[in-house]
Design a protein around this motif. Structure first.
Motif, PDB file in Angstrom:
ATOM      1  N   ASP A 125     -46.167  27.448 -33.085  1.00  0.00           N
ATOM      2  CA  ASP A 125     -47.147  26.359 -33.235  1.00  0.00           C
ATOM      3  C   ASP A 125     -47.077  25.847 -34.651  1.00  0.00           C
ATOM      4  OD1 ASP A 125     -49.429  28.281 -31.247  1.00  0.00           O
ATOM      5  OD2 ASP A 125     -48.041  26.685 -30.659  1.00  0.00           O
ATOM      6  N   GLY A 126     -47.681  24.742 -34.872  1.00  0.00           N
ATOM      7  CA  GLY A 126     -47.705  24.234 -36.241  1.00  0.00           C
ATOM      8  C   GLY A 126     -46.519  23.323 -36.494  1.00  0.00           C
ATOM      9  N   PRO A 127     -46.392  22.864 -37.742  1.00  0.00           N
ATOM     10  CA  PRO A 127     -45.326  21.891 -38.034  1.00  0.00           C
ATOM     11  C   PRO A 127     -43.936  22.517 -37.899  1.00  0.00           C
ATOM     12  CG  PRO A 127     -46.454  22.562 -40.047  1.00  0.00           C
ATOM     13  CD  PRO A 127     -47.208  23.191 -38.933  1.00  0.00           C
ATOM     14  N   ILE A 128     -42.997  21.654 -37.595  1.00  0.00           N
ATOM     15  CA  ILE A 128     -41.619  22.109 -37.397  1.00  0.00           C
ATOM     16  C   ILE A 128     -41.005  22.383 -38.768  1.00  0.00           C
ATOM     17  CG2 ILE A 128     -39.360  21.444 -36.495  1.00  0.00           C
ATOM     18  CD1 ILE A 128     -40.820  19.523 -34.624  1.00  0.00           C
ATOM     19  N   PRO A 129     -40.378  23.563 -38.951  1.00  0.00           N
ATOM     20  CA  PRO A 129     -39.734  23.834 -40.249  1.00  0.00           C
ATOM     21  C   PRO A 129     -38.584  22.861 -40.502  1.00  0.00           C
ATOM     22  CG  PRO A 129     -39.205  25.548 -38.633  1.00  0.00           C
ATOM     23  CD  PRO A 129     -40.219  24.668 -38.000  1.00  0.00           C
ATOM     24  N   ASP A 130     -38.258  22.696 -41.792  1.00  0.00           N
ATOM     25  CA  ASP A 130     -37.240  21.704 -42.180  1.00  0.00           C
ATOM     26  C   ASP A 130     -35.892  21.964 -41.517  1.00  0.00           C
ATOM     27  OD1 ASP A 130     -38.437  21.252 -45.583  1.00  0.00           O
ATOM     28  OD2 ASP A 130     -38.920  20.264 -43.687  1.00  0.00           O
ATOM     29  N   THR A 131     -35.558  23.250 -41.403  1.00  0.00           N
ATOM     30  CA  THR A 131     -34.232  23.571 -40.839  1.00  0.00           C
ATOM     31  C   THR A 131     -34.128  23.174 -39.380  1.00  0.00           C
ATOM     32  OG1 THR A 131     -35.116  25.783 -40.489  1.00  0.00           O
ATOM     33  CG2 THR A 131     -33.630  25.482 -42.375  1.00  0.00           C
ATOM     34  N   ALA A 132     -35.280  23.069 -38.723  1.00  0.00           N
ATOM     35  CA  ALA A 132     -35.248  22.747 -37.290  1.00  0.00           C
ATOM     36  C   ALA A 132     -35.648  21.305 -37.013  1.00  0.00           C
ATOM     37  CB  ALA A 132     -36.164  23.706 -36.529  1.00  0.00           C
ATOM     38  N   GLN A 133     -35.811  20.497 -38.062  1.00  0.00           N
ATOM     39  CA  GLN A 133     -36.214  19.096 -37.865  1.00  0.00           C
ATOM     40  C   GLN A 133     -35.295  18.315 -36.935  1.00  0.00           C
ATOM     41  OE1 GLN A 133     -38.621  17.088 -38.435  1.00  0.00           O
ATOM     42  NE2 GLN A 133     -39.930  18.422 -39.642  1.00  0.00           N
ATOM     43  N   LEU A 148     -34.000  19.150 -34.351  1.00  0.00           N
ATOM     44  CA  LEU A 148     -34.262  19.470 -32.961  1.00  0.00           C
ATOM     45  C   LEU A 148     -35.692  19.144 -32.566  1.00  0.00           C
ATOM     46  CD1 LEU A 148     -32.378  22.851 -33.078  1.00  0.00           C
ATOM     47  CD2 LEU A 148     -31.603  20.786 -31.939  1.00  0.00           C
ATOM     48  N   GLY A 149     -36.368  18.350 -33.377  1.00  0.00           N
ATOM     49  CA  GLY A 149     -37.746  18.002 -33.091  1.00  0.00           C
ATOM     50  C   GLY A 149     -37.936  17.285 -31.768  1.00  0.00           C
ATOM     51  N   PHE A 150     -36.856  16.733 -31.222  1.00  0.00           N
ATOM     52  CA  PHE A 150     -36.983  16.000 -29.956  1.00  0.00           C
ATOM     53  C   PHE A 150     -37.407  16.924 -28.813  1.00  0.00           C
ATOM     54  CE2 PHE A 150     -33.193  17.564 -27.825  1.00  0.00           C
ATOM     55  CZ  PHE A 150     -32.365  17.941 -28.859  1.00  0.00           C
ATOM     56  N   LEU A 151     -37.205  18.243 -29.005  1.00  0.00           N
ATOM     57  CA  LEU A 151     -37.557  19.186 -27.936  1.00  0.00           C
ATOM     58  C   LEU A 151     -39.063  19.186 -27.670  1.00  0.00           C
ATOM     59  CD1 LEU A 151     -35.218  22.133 -28.940  1.00  0.00           C
ATOM     60  CD2 LEU A 151     -35.030  20.736 -26.899  1.00  0.00           C
ATOM     61  N   ARG A 152     -39.844  18.798 -28.690  1.00  0.00           N
ATOM     62  CA  ARG A 152     -41.294  18.793 -28.494  1.00  0.00           C
ATOM     63  C   ARG A 152     -41.794  17.433 -28.037  1.00  0.00           C
ATOM     64  NH1 ARG A 152     -44.596  21.587 -33.378  1.00  0.00           N
ATOM     65  NH2 ARG A 152     -43.678  23.663 -33.275  1.00  0.00           N
ATOM     66  N   SER A 153     -40.938  16.459 -28.104  1.00  0.00           N
ATOM     67  CA  SER A 153     -41.420  15.095 -27.853  1.00  0.00           C
ATOM     68  C   SER A 153     -41.428  14.805 -26.362  1.00  0.00           C
ATOM     69  CB  SER A 153     -40.503  14.111 -28.579  1.00  0.00           C
ATOM     70  OG  SER A 153     -40.727  12.814 -28.134  1.00  0.00           O
ATOM     71  N   PRO A 154     -42.467  14.107 -25.871  1.00  0.00           N
ATOM     72  CA  PRO A 154     -42.492  13.762 -24.444  1.00  0.00           C
ATOM     73  C   PRO A 154     -41.404  12.750 -24.059  1.00  0.00           C
ATOM     74  CG  PRO A 154     -44.359  12.780 -25.582  1.00  0.00           C
ATOM     75  CD  PRO A 154     -43.689  13.659 -26.570  1.00  0.00           C
ATOM     76  N   VAL A 155     -41.030  11.899 -25.006  1.00  0.00           N
ATOM     77  CA  VAL A 155     -39.933  10.954 -24.741  1.00  0.00           C
ATOM     78  C   VAL A 155     -38.858  11.224 -25.799  1.00  0.00           C
ATOM     79  CG1 VAL A 155     -39.259   8.532 -24.516  1.00  0.00           C
ATOM     80  CG2 VAL A 155     -41.554   9.246 -23.864  1.00  0.00           C
ATOM     81  N   PRO A 156     -37.964  12.169 -25.499  1.00  0.00           N
ATOM     82  CA  PRO A 156     -37.044  12.625 -26.538  1.00  0.00           C
ATOM     83  C   PRO A 156     -36.127  11.528 -27.059  1.00  0.00           C
ATOM     84  CG  PRO A 156     -36.984  14.065 -24.622  1.00  0.00           C
ATOM     85  CD  PRO A 156     -37.752  12.862 -24.232  1.00  0.00           C
ATOM     86  N   GLU A 157     -36.024  11.508 -28.384  1.00  0.00           N
ATOM     87  CA  GLU A 157     -35.148  10.547 -29.034  1.00  0.00           C
ATOM     88  C   GLU A 157     -34.363  11.342 -30.073  1.00  0.00           C
ATOM     89  OE1 GLU A 157     -36.343   6.345 -30.928  1.00  0.00           O
ATOM     90  OE2 GLU A 157     -36.709   8.079 -32.193  1.00  0.00           O
ATOM     91  N   LEU A 158     -33.096  11.019 -30.261  1.00  0.00           N
ATOM     92  CA  LEU A 158     -32.247  11.876 -31.100  1.00  0.00           C
ATOM     93  C   LEU A 158     -32.064  11.312 -32.507  1.00  0.00           C
ATOM     94  CD1 LEU A 158     -29.627  12.763 -28.361  1.00  0.00           C
ATOM     95  CD2 LEU A 158     -31.507  14.143 -29.177  1.00  0.00           C
ATOM     96  N   ARG A 159     -33.055  10.545 -32.953  1.00  0.00           N
ATOM     97  CA  ARG A 159     -32.938   9.945 -34.286  1.00  0.00           C
ATOM     98  C   ARG A 159     -32.871  11.022 -35.365  1.00  0.00           C
ATOM     99  NH1 ARG A 159     -36.884   5.089 -36.286  1.00  0.00           N
ATOM    100  NH2 ARG A 159     -36.072   4.893 -38.407  1.00  0.00           N
ATOM    101  N   GLY A 160     -33.680  12.077 -35.207  1.00  0.00           N
ATOM    102  CA  GLY A 160     -33.684  13.163 -36.194  1.00  0.00           C
ATOM    103  C   GLY A 160     -32.318  13.843 -36.265  1.00  0.00           C
TER     104      GLY A 160
END
Lengths: 238, 305
Positions: free
Chosen positions: A66-74, A76-88
């Motif tokens: 839980d909580g904010p995504i660590p920098d190293t995993a930024q 892969l932030g699309f995994l939490r998004s309801p409409v995944p986008e691969l901009r990160g």
């Protein structure tokens, strides 16, 4: 796997900078395969020649904490998004391969290796989003940095009717200058021939006219590499 | 017919080039661009799929410099904030405004590379509507030439777009060689809707040269000559050639075969041999028994007349 490591080996020996998005295997797996091919991936990473995204470990950080995504995993932030986008993920690739002028002089053109794109579809990313990501990578790596991209897509049999996978594969075939299609032998298992590979150089790629050039090879995976031969010339046959 | 369409004498309005993963259509699209530029027509390209450098590769510096490239390739989704053409900016009105910004008073040829990119990011209805407005003619746009990857969309979407087109050029792959002059790029099937209402169809084998001029190698429409297929043969081979055994007949053998009469053929000799009585052979002796003597008029055999 061995083919991708062979690509990486060629890139390293040419002094190129390599970015690997490892979404299905850990770094130690690639390192072990690379060692058999005569390439030391840990050494390349320390030197700064290799940038490796640990997809498996990073996805756990994103999904289980839980909580904010660590920098190293930024990326892969699309995994939490309801409409995944691969901009990160694209921004990670761009920052990994962007170089100052001194670095450009030191390293050759960059290489991006993506292993693999089909797993992104399985993670809920739409084929459109994957294609947008590949488009931006192509703009950055191929057009701007004059580098190369290698990516793997799984193509299930047509009866399974995976439209997303087929759309992704066909779109990428349109954009690629070289497609390698790897499949098993139609005749079944053979101890000395592990499969066949169709190479298709796309006519009209790189802006030149021409039609597709197709070549068919068979291959055998060995301990320290892959050997290719024309059909019917395997050592088991001759 | 393809050459007439490329030269602009036929097929104003909307021209759609349909290709697939097996056969690339961008070379033909560049053939259209080059022909338009050589006619001194301004060409505006909405480029989403390939960069300006790649599009201009192979075009001479003269034609390349007369081309206006609207860069929708570098940042189509505004991820980089570079202010280039984005997919959201695409509409008939915006495109006309962009074209009008150029000082050229002539009507332009608008090239879209590619429609597939637009269809993957914009609803098909909006794309069709914008194409209809752009290709209606007048207001700066003489003709719209668009590339469409037919295997990336549903049949209905491809059909809707092609339905609006004045000319549809479909490229398919070919293997084997057709002529000694040049290696064919593929087979092109052209459908042209003329102003009179008549629809013409033609099938040709084409080649795109290094300078992107288009050459027709063979007209396949009349079907007098079959299209080359992967077997690569256009005339019958003698099956009895190149064998380790002999399948041919000498003159004596051929004559003997012709003179042989087959066992069940009813020839004159057989007929006469059957009709002539032969002594001692083939006599039939018939002795009717009581049940064989069947009188139709007296079946019970009890009439005493």
């Amino acid at each position: 796997m061995t083919t991708k490591c062979s690509h990486a080996r060629c890139a390293f020996s040419a002094g190129c900078r390599v970015c690997v998005l490892g979404l299905v295997q850990s770094f130690s797996h690639y390192s072990a395969v690379g060692q058999r091919l005569g390439v030391s991936l840990p050494q390349a990473r320390e030197k700064g020649q290799l940038v490796f995204l640990e997809g498996l470990r990073g996805s756990l950080d994103v999904l289980l904490q839980d909580g904010p995504i660590p920098d190293t995993a930024q990326p892969l932030g699309f995994l939490r998004s309801p409409v995944p986008e691969l901009r990160g993920l694209f921004e990670f690739v761009q920052s990994s391969l962007s170089s100052t002028e001194e670095e450009v002089a030191a390293w050759g053109p960059p290489v991006l290796i993506v292993d693999d794109l089909s797993v992104l579809l399985s993670l809920g990313v739409s084929p459109g989003a994957v294609l947008d990501f590949m488009h931006y990578c192509r703009v950055a790596v191929c057009s701007r940095m004059q580098g190369n991209m290698v990516t793997l897509v799984h193509n299930e049999e047509e009866e399974l009717g995976d439209e997303d996978s087929e759309l992704l594969l066909r779109s990428l075939t349109h954009q690629s200058s070289l497609t390698l299609q790897v499949q098993g032998l139609a005749t079944g298992y053979c101890r000395d021939i592990h499969g066949q590979m169709e190479l298709r150089w796309r006519g009209g790629s790189q802006g030149r006219p021409g039609r597709d050039q197709v070549k068919l090879f068979q291959y055998k995976v060995q301990d320290k590499g892959v050997s290719f031969f024309a059909r019917g010339t395997s050592s088991a046959v001759l | 017919m393809l050459v007439e369409i490329i030269q602009g004498s036929e097929g104003g309005g909307l021209v759609v080039i349909k290709d697939s993963a097996e056969c690339d259509g961008r070379s033909l699209l560049k053939g259209f661009i080059k022909a338009a530029v050589l006619r001194n027509e301004p060409v505006h390209v909405l480029g989403f799929e390939v960069s300006e450098d790649e599009l201009c590769t192979g075009l001479d510096s003269g034609p390349a410099s007369r081309l206006v490239f609207h860069d929708g390739y570098s940042d189509p989704l505004q991820w980089l904030g570079q202010g280039k053409l984005s997919v959201q900016d695409y509409s008939a009105q915006n495109m006309r405004n962009r074209i009008s910004q150029s000082d050229d008073p002539k009507v332009v040829t608008l090239v879209i590379d590619s429609l597939s990119w637009l269809l993957l990011h914009t609803p098909p209805t909006a794309v069709c509507q914008s194409l209809q407005e752009l290709s209606r003619g007048g207001l700066k746009v003489k003709r719209v030439v668009a590339l469409l990857h037919s295997d990336l969309h549903e049949q209905g979407v491809v059909g809707s777009v092609c339905h609006m087109a004045t000319a549809v050029v479909t490229v398919t792959p070919v293997s084997g060689s057709v002529s000694a002059e040049a290696e064919p790029n593929g087979i092109v099937r052209t459908l042209l809707r003329r102003k009179t209402g008549r629809v013409s169809r033609e099938e040709e084998c084409y080649s795109v040269r290094e300078d992107f001029s288009v050459q027709i190698l063979r007209d396949l429409s009349t079907r007098k000559q079959p299209a080359p297929d992967s077997r690569g043969e256009t005339k019958q081979d003698d099956p009895a050639a190149n064998l380790t055994f002999n399948l041919r007949l000498s003159e004596d053998e051929r004559r003997a075969r012709e003179n042989l009469s087959l066992p069940f053929t009813f020839s004159e000799e057989k007929k006469s041999s059957l009709l002539q009585p032969r002594s001692g052979g083939g006599r039939i002796l018939y002795e009717p028994d009581a049940s064989d003597d069947f009188d139709q008029e007296d079946p019970d055999d009890d009439l005493d007349i």
